[in-house]
Enzyme design. Sequence first.
Site, PDB file in Angstrom:
ATOM      1  N   HIS A   1       0.808  -1.219   0.000  1.00 50.83           N
ATOM      2  CA  HIS A   1       0.000   0.000   0.000  1.00 50.83           C
ATOM      3  C   HIS A   1       0.836   1.261   0.000  1.00 50.83           C
ATOM      4  CE1 HIS A   1      -3.351  -2.696   0.976  1.00 50.83           C
ATOM      5  NE2 HIS A   1      -4.126  -1.711   0.566  1.00 50.83           N
ATOM      6  N   GLY A   2       2.030   1.185   0.559  1.00 47.96           N
ATOM      7  CA  GLY A   2       2.854   2.395   0.581  1.00 47.96           C
ATOM      8  C   GLY A   2       4.216   2.140   1.176  1.00 47.96           C
TER       9      GLY A   2
END
Lengths: 314, 476
Positions: free
Chosen positions: B322-323
């Site tokens: 996600h990041g």
Amino acid sequence: MKKNQAYRLFFRSLLLVLLVVFLGDLTLGTLLRHFYFKQRSGDNYRMIQAVKHTSADLLILGSSRSTRHYRPDVFCDSLHMSYYNTGKDGQDILYATAVGQCIVSRYRPKLMILDIRRGEFRNGSYDRLSKLLPFYRDCPAVRPYIELRGPYEKLKLLSAVYPFNSEFFAILVTNTSFNEEKRKDDRGYLPLHKEWNKPIRVEKNLLTTDDPLDPVRVEAFRNFVTSCRSLRIPLIVVASPYYSLALNPDSSLITAADICRKNQTLFIDFSSEEEYRQHPEWFQDVQHLNHTGAFIFSNEVLSAVRKNKSMLKH
Amino acid sequence: MLFNSIHFAFFFILVTGLYFILPQKYRWALLLLSSCYFYMIFIPVYILILFFTIIIDYFAGIYLERFQGKNKKVFLIASLIANIGVLAVFKYYNFLNDNLTSLLHQFNYTNEIPSLAIILPIGLSFHTFQAMSYTIEVYRGNQKAEHHFGIYALYVMFYPQLVAGPIERPQNLLHQFYEKHEFEYDRVSQGLKEMLWGLFKKIVVADRLAIYVDAVYNNPAEHSGISAIVATIFFAFQIYCDFSGYSDIAIGAARVMGFKLMTNFNRPYFSRNIAEFWKRWHISLSTWFRDYLYISLGGNRVGKNRWYFNLFIVFLISGLWHGANWTFVIWGALNGFYLVFAILSDKPRTYLAQLIGISARPRLHRFFQIGITFFLACFAWIFFRAASLDDALTLINQMAHLNGPLYIGDPSAFLYALVGIAILMMVDFKKEFYRGSLSFMNNPNRWVRYTCYAALVLIILSMGVLDGGQFIYFQF
């Protein structure tokens, strides 16, 4: 279902849906417009007064700083002029000059003061001009500003509801006396009463002369200054005080000063005045003077006006 | 190109119109060209990255089918390295480099490796995973290699799901590009309805909530515990509406043209436990991790400790997907922990429910289960949204003290947020618990349907965040 039949059914349904949308949009939009311009207090009311109704002798233009820094009692008592403050929170030079252009297209004030900030001509979006959307239809001066928001703005304005986007609850509340006391203002002036008690801020990220300025903002400022000059409306451009220390000169203020000089318009820069940095009790926060600080500052502006009376005669 | 833009509206109308006008044999070319245009609106040169991985995976697929044994594995590994390599460079390089700098600093060394000044290519994580699923499925023998380069490129780049999913599987999507899709009234109108509902979720709910959430999460120390709690709950709805709204628009746009994409969200906040939550939230990603990582690690067909480790590691990596920030890793780890804890505590929780008598009251029991699952999800969201670990801990600390007044900001904006959530929950509640009952958007009476569509459009026009001009003016 055959293909042609499917297409016919689809387009017929689409037309009917669009008709229902159009009628709903027209009805709701008309209602919103009617009640928008009937507001009795608050932010939008002040904007409507500024753009459409005021005929005050002295007008203050700018952002939240202008609504807090220029006391009407000081100016009215000394200059014997009626006063209206058209400043607005969260807005910048584009809003201020848009309102200014609308005003000067209606009548000729005796004096205008335009408050500008550090970083005024910084690059940024034009989205906040959405506040002027309700005036698009009736105020031609506002249109070029609104069209800055994007290439599809004229298309969106086909909708009667769109100009009142996110205004529904504000319209609802300000058409009643609910909480009206909290929305009161003194001819557009909104005093602050708290005192700042934190250390002075050091500004490290002001625009330097190497940073590009937004040509649109610079041009809007220049156009307004030249409009006032050609209409023979005395204009003073002021950079009011901050409770912060700037490590380098701000290129927006340098540019503004230059434009003013070329147009023989008075420009007064209080943004780095040492005296104000000695008095945190004159500020509510690093960017806004409180009611006491506004009194002191307003008197200083008045003194400057008196000293430069000849400059104000075009 | 954003789905909630007029530019996209024109693009969609034009592409869809041409799609149905063109003969079947040219439709793939139209979709591929329009997908290229769609992608290049962001940063044009990044299409080269996309084509780099497309070319590698196209040939990898063909050779995977031709070869057997160890040679076969070489092509799979080459494809995975290319895809993960691109992801590693563009998404994780600076994160890893910064962490290396911190680590070396602890031992008084300096890191000489420079950072990269690059912008993350849009949708990189999504189309990379979609491409990887193709080569893995060909390797496993579940999918025939695609020999038509254009069709394969379209599989990776299909514009409705290029930027934010759903992450499709080749078995579901590839064959659809060969099928002839006729203009069908019911399917087209259903697709448009999905797009309209997606726009409502994105513009009216998600973007409105973002204003409040940003005001609190960008200044965590300035806000009270109650404001932090409200902002976190708002963020739970913001991210749901943003993501599922985008998915709805993607699925709806594809459906209009006759393509069926997988469901990506299934009202996750009505889940009774975390396991169910992950069957309802970002379904395309969770099933991707299940099928290509979890099962490859052995899934639950291993010893208990290894099973728990598999679950935990899958969520850890999911967090990182996600990041590139430790906050995402912690978010993933928390979810992994929730799952493992749920498994370990299953019997005691069942016993407790019986003991206090709640299992004899199914509705009440379900209500509590939904509430607790929502609370757990929200707690994890704190880390997902916070800019840094420090910010997350500051917010948690504020929440623990429950101090201070509730920050409202602009009361109108706050009210719009609540109205948006109320409409969303009414619709989702009805879909969850009263499926067979009367519907507005699918009502048999066309005037009820048309009024509903018009009402949604007017709500979007009057209450939606139509630009960046909406903000909460924050004064000291």
